[in-house]
Design a protein around this motif. Structure first.
Motif, PDB file in Angstrom:
ATOM      1  N   ARG A 127       2.560  -7.302   7.999  1.00  0.00           N
ATOM      2  CA  ARG A 127       1.299  -7.107   8.757  1.00  0.00           C
ATOM      3  C   ARG A 127      -0.224  -7.968   7.739  1.00  0.00           C
ATOM      4  O   ARG A 127       1.348  -9.094   6.618  1.00  0.00           O
ATOM      5  N   GLU A 128      -0.174  -6.951   7.422  1.00  0.00           N
ATOM      6  CA  GLU A 128      -1.319  -7.060   5.827  1.00  0.00           C
ATOM      7  C   GLU A 128      -0.883  -6.975   4.062  1.00  0.00           C
ATOM      8  O   GLU A 128      -1.012  -7.778   3.409  1.00  0.00           O
ATOM      9  N   TYR A 129       0.406  -6.639   4.802  1.00  0.00           N
ATOM     10  CA  TYR A 129       1.481  -6.555   2.785  1.00  0.00           C
ATOM     11  C   TYR A 129       2.852  -6.885   3.043  1.00  0.00           C
ATOM     12  O   TYR A 129       3.268  -6.928   2.759  1.00  0.00           O
ATOM     13  N   PRO A 134       1.433  -1.075  -0.158  1.00  0.00           N
ATOM     14  CA  PRO A 134      -0.031   0.300   0.115  1.00  0.00           C
ATOM     15  C   PRO A 134       0.934   1.395  -0.001  1.00  0.00           C
ATOM     16  O   PRO A 134       2.433   1.423   0.525  1.00  0.00           O
ATOM     17  N   GLY A 143      -0.246   0.750   9.899  1.00  0.00           N
ATOM     18  CA  GLY A 143      -2.365   0.925   9.102  1.00  0.00           C
ATOM     19  C   GLY A 143      -1.943   1.731   7.911  1.00  0.00           C
ATOM     20  O   GLY A 143      -1.156   1.825   7.395  1.00  0.00           O
ATOM     21  N   LEU A 144      -3.291   0.869   7.297  1.00  0.00           N
ATOM     22  CA  LEU A 144      -3.968   1.057   6.385  1.00  0.00           C
ATOM     23  C   LEU A 144      -4.261   2.498   5.859  1.00  0.00           C
ATOM     24  O   LEU A 144      -4.320   3.226   4.735  1.00  0.00           O
ATOM     25  N   PHE A 145      -5.137   2.598   6.422  1.00  0.00           N
ATOM     26  CA  PHE A 145      -6.399   3.411   5.640  1.00  0.00           C
ATOM     27  C   PHE A 145      -7.004   3.692   7.083  1.00  0.00           C
ATOM     28  O   PHE A 145      -6.312   5.302   8.161  1.00  0.00           O
ATOM     29  N   VAL A 167      -6.903  -1.441  -0.942  1.00  0.00           N
ATOM     30  CA  VAL A 167      -7.184  -0.625  -0.311  1.00  0.00           C
ATOM     31  C   VAL A 167      -7.551   0.853  -1.045  1.00  0.00           C
ATOM     32  O   VAL A 167      -8.720   1.493  -0.217  1.00  0.00           O
ATOM     33  N   MET A 196      -5.177   3.524  10.450  1.00  0.00           N
ATOM     34  CA  MET A 196      -3.871   4.772  10.298  1.00  0.00           C
ATOM     35  C   MET A 196      -3.417   5.026  11.578  1.00  0.00           C
ATOM     36  O   MET A 196      -4.555   5.768  11.603  1.00  0.00           O
ATOM     37  N   ASN A 200       1.127   4.085   1.392  1.00  0.00           N
ATOM     38  CA  ASN A 200       1.322   5.056   2.354  1.00  0.00           C
ATOM     39  C   ASN A 200       2.442   4.100   3.235  1.00  0.00           C
ATOM     40  O   ASN A 200       3.060   5.036   4.336  1.00  0.00           O
ATOM     41  N   GLN A 201       2.776   3.185   2.725  1.00  0.00           N
ATOM     42  CA  GLN A 201       3.620   1.615   3.238  1.00  0.00           C
ATOM     43  C   GLN A 201       4.490   1.808   2.349  1.00  0.00           C
ATOM     44  O   GLN A 201       5.835   1.205   3.692  1.00  0.00           O
TER      45      GLN A 201
END
Ligand SMILES: Cc1cc2nc3c(=O)[nH]c(=O)nc-3n(C[C@H](O)[C@H](O)[C@H](O)COP(=O)(O)OP(=O)(O)OC[C@H]3O[C@@H](n4cnc5c(N)ncnc54)[C@H](O)[C@@H]3O)c2cc1C
Ligand code: SF4
Ligand code: SF4
Lengths: 426, 542
Positions: free
Chosen positions: A344-346, A23, B236-238, A89, B241, A25-26
């Motif tokens: 984690r998720e990614y 994602p 977190g992702l969104f 996402v 977050m 943002n990561q």
């Protein structure tokens, strides 16, 4: 559901390629920004989650045909779910993993089979395990341990060992350690021993739905007979299958399903597991795909317009098991945790899943080596994880590629820190 | 169809693992539903796809195309119908193996990148040394090189991609390599205009050549200061977050009573250089991104619509400072501007989700979320011009959208998904009115053509720049109003591309516009305006 039932998902793909990246943002560096082993290794768009959906759509529309080369593309994928999590996402109306699973079932229905996968299924049919090991030896790992036989007795916790742990000589002690931790805490544990079968999840992933359903029925009837209110498994693969695929097939188990790390976390919180011995090591933790994002429970079989589906029913990896293993690691006296960039998720996959280890071992190794590089870059002295397939993949890769990084199963670390004695096999 | 001999030469160029003509693989390059107004999402299937890993491999592929009468089309990430073949006989170059950030020159604030280094990667690397890259509003997943060298350029951070170009490596349509600026003299990548060949205008123009004039294999880009943390720790992702806004950033929502005061104030904010990022905050966009299902429901209540409309004239402002004193000063100037225009300041950064929005904008994670509303979006792409022109476009965009929403032609976003950007302290400004649609909804797909036409007609009426002139039908129609730029491009192509090896449909193509399905009165009005506004007609007649 059949492949065609996901046509709207396919038609929704905007080809944004977000499914190829962690994602946005990561993203923490250039080096570890990508998330999909398959597109990273083979590069054509066809090898991404989006690409496979487009192929499915193209076949359904009669634009191209499923042939041997295309089936190979479909199967050069770990079904790790990283693409799905990334897509979700930004999107609500595409269930990428579902399409990938249906595409495999479609390959099998159409007779486009990989010989290596047929060998797995043959082994499964013959010996009830994916490794082709003799069925009668499945329970040997437990020799001498005071466990209940769920074929004859009821029990509090039904412990499902899984194929890899049951037969891998390197991992049997880990399994013995896992149940010893439970026994030490006073838990009444039962196993099926030689009668235990594969959970059937691998068959499902390879596209062999009938076989998967049979194994689910088998386990379902055993759990019912055992009267257990909790099923614990140490196999992350199995955990995901029981939490997700079983309900998806309409075969939900009538008990709580926990991964061993979740159960140990509860014991720890309740003071029934005490970690005393010091392990002064800086660990990094690898989230197994099937414990993390793919371990998210089945949420719904949403039939209508997915743009209208409530967020709570969108399977986006959020409800995977991430915290419990980390709490265990942090509770190890003297141990530290250095996170990798993709977590984690990614998290990046270990490479072994989805039938890749069996059919394309070089690709599995390449994928694991990428993860080990990331682990080294975190500055950790050792890698810990919570899945026998991941442990196997990383240890084999480290030794073959000459990567100097010890790989631990969290169970072994907990056993050492708890200082319990695990009886040697009788 | 591609001959075996030609395919063999492509294989020779890039290696057998990196060339394909498997129909299913090719179809993954023909699926181009975004910014595609056709009723179906497939573009023409390429003859073959190749994955070159170096400039030399790109040259070899381009030369093979020249030899065999095929055309080439390159892309970086390939998001949008402009990245696919425009017709038969095209070899697609997917540049994803050229993915490096070759250099970050901290002292001179320059990065040298290859085509498949995406914005998110460059951002992360630049931030490590206190710098940041211009992020276009398509977000972190697209290529800064593609943006700077080949296509468009708008973003919210006060600049515009082609302005940041410091050097280019360009494989021309005949396969030769040209390095522009100082890189062309072997002096390093610090200036795109020399010492060395300066062909920046020829290479890029305004919209970019969209691969119709060659393949760009590396470029140098200007970087900007980043006063935030080198690697923000984000959980977190969104929605989940977790982060706090760094002390030296502010995220404000500025609200004004009407369009005029909003426009004046926003312009002043930009003129005073207060912004790290500045954008209009359209009432349709945030709800659609954050809660599309809820927005659909709310849109049905007239009172709620009216309530939201009362905060329609807003600006989202991110400010950054390198000291508390500087922030105090910026805050004071901002207060003065806002008060002078009867506005109010909401400290969005201090509210729940404030940090989430801040990082989502800075990291370029927000844009793909616009697809949550319906699965697709389109744009009434407006002018890059004086601020007043952009503001006028906003108002018209809203009117056009309102009509089409009423007709069920697109998602109801309260008729306001307008993206305004102010660059270089308001010297040049951009406006576009997005609309969201579901590609699986027949009414939405059927409306695409009519909506695009309405925006075109409005551009004619307002006598503004029309950036969709990259499409052959619009190029032919509009070129007479834009100084007959098409002739110059044809001349350039004759010199640079003697074998017509580039798939240059979006660079040179001209087609008659198909007016079927458009209201005859509107077509007539367009024709009348064309006549009236063709300012070179009389000169030519003489
Ligand atoms: C949803 C969405 C939103 C967008 N918003 C913006 C925006 O806010 N601002 C903006 O500037 N643009 C925007 N765009 C347009 C586009 O994304 C940008 O122009 C972006 O720079 C393209 O990067 P890319 O990697 O996706 O390019 P691609 O899709 O790969 O290519 C874009 C065009 O450039 C050509 N091209 C790409 N790389 C090369 C190369 N190396 N050599 C020669 N030709 C090349 C391609 O053929 C294609 O015609 C948007 C697009 C989408 C889909
Ligand atoms: S699958 Fe999802 S993330 Fe991938 S290209 Fe399609 S819409 Fe984008
Ligand atoms: S499941 Fe994993 S390997 Fe397969 S396409 Fe998705 S991200 Fe790639």
């Amino acid at each position: 559901m059949a492949l065609a039932d996901y046509k709207r998902d396919m038609e929704g793909c905007s080809r944004c390629s977000s499914c190829k990246w962690v994602p946005f943002n990561q993203i923490k560096s250039w080096r570890f920004a990508k998330n999909c082993p398959s597109i990273c290794r083979y590069n054509f768009h066809a090898y991404s989650g989006s690409g496979r959906m487009i192929i499915a759509n193209s076949i359904l529309e009669g634009r191209s045909e499923l042939n041997e080369a295309v089936a190979e593309i479909v199967y050069r994928c770990q079904l790790c779910g990283a693409c799905d999590t990334a897509c979700k996402v930004y999107r609500d109306d595409i269930d990428l993993t579902e399409v990938l699973l249906e595409l495999r079932a479609f390959c099998v229905e159409s007779g486009e089979l990989l010989v290596e996968h047929m060998a797995v299924i043959d082994a499964l049919k013959r010996e009830d395990n994916v490794l082709g090991e003799p069925k009668e030896r499945r329970g040997e790992w437990a020799a001498g341990l005071p466990l209940k036989d769920i074929n004859r007795e009821t029990c509090e916790v039904f412990f499902h060992a899984g194929c890899r742990y049951s037969y891998d000589p390197d991992l049997r002690d880990t399994l013995r350690g896992a149940v010893s931790l439970l026994l030490d805490a006073g838990v009444e544990v039962g196993i099926a021993g030689a009668e235990e079968s594969c959970c059937g999840g691998r068959a499902y992933e390879l596209g062999y739905r009938g076989e998967a359903a049979n194994y689910a029925d088998d386990l379902l009837s055993r759990v019912k007979a055992s009267g257990a209110r909790t099923l614990v498994t140490a196999c992350a693969d199995g955990y995901a299958h029981l939490r997700y695929l079983y309900p998806r097939m309409g075969k939900e188990l009538p008990c709580e399903v926990l991964h061993i790390t979740q159960y140990l976390d509860r014991l720890l919180a309740g003071g029934r597991l005490r970690l005393r011995n010091s392990l002064p090591t800086l660990f990094t933790y690898h989230d197994p795909c099937h414990l993390g994002r793919m371990g998210e429970p089945f949420l719904s079989d949403w039939k209508g317009d997915k743009l209208e589906r409530p967020m709570s029913l969108k399977r986006a990896g959020r409800k995977g098991v991430y915290e419990e293993p980390r709490r265990l690691l942090r509770a190890l006296p003297g141990a530290g945790l250095a996170e990798m960039e993709r977590i984690r998720e990614y998290a990046w996959c270990c490479g072994a899943g989805g039938g890749v280890l069996e059919a394309f071992p070089d690709f599995a190794l390449w994928t694991a080596a990428e993860r080990l590089e990331e682990a080294l870059a975190s500055g950790a002295e050792a890698l810990a994880t919570a899945c026998p397939w991941c442990v196997r993949a990383f240890r084999d890769t480290a030794s073959q590629a000459g990567i100097d990084l010890p790989v631990y199963d969290l169970i072994d670390l907990a056993v050492t820190a708890a200082g319990i004695s695990v009886p040697a096999p009788a | 169809m591609i001959s075996d001999q030609c395919f063999e030469e492509l294989v020779q160029a890039v290696g057998p693992e990196n060339a394909s003509r498997e129909p299913a693989v090719l179809d993954t390059y023909a699926w181009q539903p975004t910014f595609n107004n056709r009723p179906h999402p497939w573009v023409t299937r390429p003859e073959a796809v190749v994955l070159p890993a170096s400039t030399a491999e790109v040259q070899a592929v381009v030369k093979a195309c020249n030899r065999h009468g095929l055309r080439f089309k390159a892309f970086s990430t390939g998001w949008g119908a402009w990245a696919g073949p425009s017709g038969e006989g095209v070899v697609q170059l997917d540049l994803r193996r050229m993915d490096r950030v070759l250099d970050i020159d901290e002292k001179n604030m320059i990065a040298v990148v290859e085509p498949y280094a995406i914005g998110g990667q460059l951002r992360a690397e630049a931030m490590k040394v206190g710098l940041n890259t211009h992020m276009i509003a398509a977000g972190a997943g697209v290529s800064p090189l593609a943006s700077a060298c080949a296509a468009f350029g708008p973003g919210w951070d006060g600049t515009y991609s082609p302005r940041n170009l410091m050097g280019v490596e360009w494989v021309l349509p005949d396969g030769e390599v040209l390095r522009l600026g100082s890189a062309g003299s072997g002096l390093g990548w610090f200036c795109a205009d020399g010492p060395g060949p300066s062909l920046r205008g020829v290479m890029r123009g305004k919209a970019g050549g969209l691969s119709g004039n060659g393949v760009f294999t590396a470029c140098a880009l200007k970087l900007f200061p980043w006063p935030g943390p080198p690697r923000p720790e984000i959980k977190g992702l969104f929605y989940d977050m977790e982060l706090e806004l760094p002390w030296n950033f502010r995220l404000y929502l500025l609200i004004f009573p009407d369009r005029r005061s909003w426009a004046e104030a926003t312009y002043s904010v930009s003129r005073e250089g207060l912004d790290y990022n500045v954008m209009k905050s359209p009432i349709g966009v945030v709800p659609v991104i954050v809660a599309p299902r809820l927005t659909r429901k709310l849109a049905g209540f007239p009172n709620l619509r009216a309530a939201l409309s009362s905060i329609q004239h807003g600006t989202m402002l991110i400010m950054a400072a390198s000291s508390a004193g500087e922030m105090e000063y910026r805050d004071a100037v901002l207060r003065e501007i806002v008060n002078a225009h009867s506005g109010m300041i909401m400290d969005f950064g201090a509210m729940a989700l404030g940090g989430t929005f801040w990082w989502s904008v800075i990291s370029g994670a927000v844009p793909p979320m616009s697809f949550r509303a319906g699965g697709q979006m389109q744009s009434g792409l407006g002018p890059d011009d004086a601020w007043d022109t952009a503001v006028a476009w906003d108002a018209s965009g809203e009117e056009i959208k309102r009509e089409w929403i009423a007709k069920g032609g697109c998602v109801d976003d309260l008729a306001d998904a307008c993206v305004d950007m102010l660059w270089e302290d308001g010297t040049i400004n951009h406006s576009e009115e997005l609309w969201y649609y579901d590609p699986r909804n027949e009414a939405h797909v059927a409306a695409l053509k009519g909506m695009a036409f309405d925006f075109l007609l409005t551009a004619m009426e307002q006598c503004t720049d029309q950036p969709w002139n990259i499409f052959p039908e619009q190029r032919k129609l509009i070129a007479p109003l834009q100084g007959r730029f098409n002739r110059w491009q044809r001349e350039l192509a004759r010199a640079f591309d003697p074998c017509s090896a580039a798939d240059a449909s979006l660079y040179l193509g001209e087609e008659d516009m198909d007016f079927s399905g458009i209201e005859p009165g509107k077509v007539e009005e367009l024709r009348r305006l064309m006549q009236e506004r063709d300012w070179l007609r009389e000169e030519e007649a003489r």
